[in-house]
Design an enzyme around this catalytic site. Structure first.
Site, short mmCIF file in Angstrom:
data_model
loop_
_atom_site.label_atom_id
_atom_site.label_comp_id
_atom_site.label_asym_id
_atom_site.label_seq_id
_atom_site.Cartn_x
_atom_site.Cartn_y
_atom_site.Cartn_z
N GLU A 114 0.84 -1.19 0.00
CA GLU A 114 0.00 0.00 0.00
C GLU A 114 0.88 1.25 0.00
OE1 GLU A 114 -3.21 0.66 -0.09
OE2 GLU A 114 -4.24 -1.24 0.36
N ASP A 162 -6.43 1.94 -8.77
CA ASP A 162 -5.17 2.30 -8.13
C ASP A 162 -4.02 1.37 -8.55
OD1 ASP A 162 -6.72 0.35 -6.56
OD2 ASP A 162 -5.08 0.44 -5.11
#
Length: 260
Positions: A114, A162
């Site tokens: 992340e 993303d």
């Protein structure tokens, strides 16, 4: 009375003799072999948190929340700080319903990273520097092919976007990570099948428009859902790179389990 009792005993024994015994579970004899290794990740998936801070993302990744439990192996802050949340040998819940090439249980086959980013801002130099260090460390230790660094939007194009079109994929490619077209591009031959090349790269084409947007986000820095000039040349080069690579070993994964 003795005769009656003896008769009853004989009758009981006769009944037992004609009734087969219940089946027994097989006995397992442990004979260990040295010819094995642990199941391990073969892909690295990059995400962006789309939250206001790394601290807020850590709270979500470490606890139950209203959107369901999620996690990743690593989180990199905007300032370059590096956090590990899940052991690399364990299955983090970061990919969800996704597909890449022949893989349909990406949680079992990948390392999730992340990046602290709200989806609207550029990725910081400090963050990318840490990411490059981490990619070098992971690919070296786990023997993950360096071109198999992909985005969440690549493996789940109908659900995810993303990392954003602002992500510097070329900078990663210049450092040796991810699949990227080489310059100068050779023109694609007449009749070149762009969709077949998309599938070879790894994209799931069940929703062609979503797959094309994901391809453009990754390789063109936009999210157009129509073919653009130059797309065929890019895909032709990516295809040539993949066809020149050694055939990968068969992937052995655990039985898929429901993922959040």
């Amino acid at each position: 009375m003795r005769a009656i009792a003896l008769a009853l005993v004989l009758a009981t024994l006769a009944g037992c003799a004609t009734t087969p015994p219940p089946p027994r579970e097989p006995v397992v004899a442990w004979r260990p072999s040295l010819n094995h290794d642990a199941r391990s990740a073969v892909v690295i998936v990059l995400h962006q948190t789309e939250m206001e801070s790394a601290e807020a993302a850590l709270l979500t990744l470490q606890t139950r929340n209203s959107g369901g439990r999620v996690s990743a192996h690593y989180l990199i802050g905007d300032d370059g700080a590096l956090f590990q949340l899940v052991d690399e040998g364990k299955r983090a819940w970061h990919a969800g319903a996704s597909r890449w090439g022949g893989l349909s249980d990406l949680n079992s086959a990948s390392i999730g990273i992340e990046l602290d980013n709200d989806g609207q801002e550029p990725f910081s130099d400090a963050q990318i520097a840490t990411l490059l260090w981490l990619l070098d460390d992971i690919t070296s230790r786990l023997d993950i092919p360096k071109h198999l660094v992909i985005g969440h939007g690549d493996i789940a194009p109908t659900r995810k976007r993303d990392p954003s079109a602002l992500f510097p994929w070329k900078r990663l490619a210049d450092a040796g990570y991810g699949l990227w077209p080489r310059a100068p591009l050779a023109p694609a031959p007449a009749g070149f099948d762009r969709w077949a090349a998309m599938r070879l790269v790894g994209y799931d084409l069940s929703d062609p428009d979503a797959a094309l947007r994901a391809f453009h986000r990754h390789y063109r820095g936009n999210e157009e859902s129509q073919w653009l000039p130059g797309d065929a040349d890019i895909l032709f080069d990516l295809q040539r790179q993949l066809m020149g690579m050694p055939e990968p070993l068969p992937l052995i994964l655990p039985t898929p389990t429901p993922t959040p």
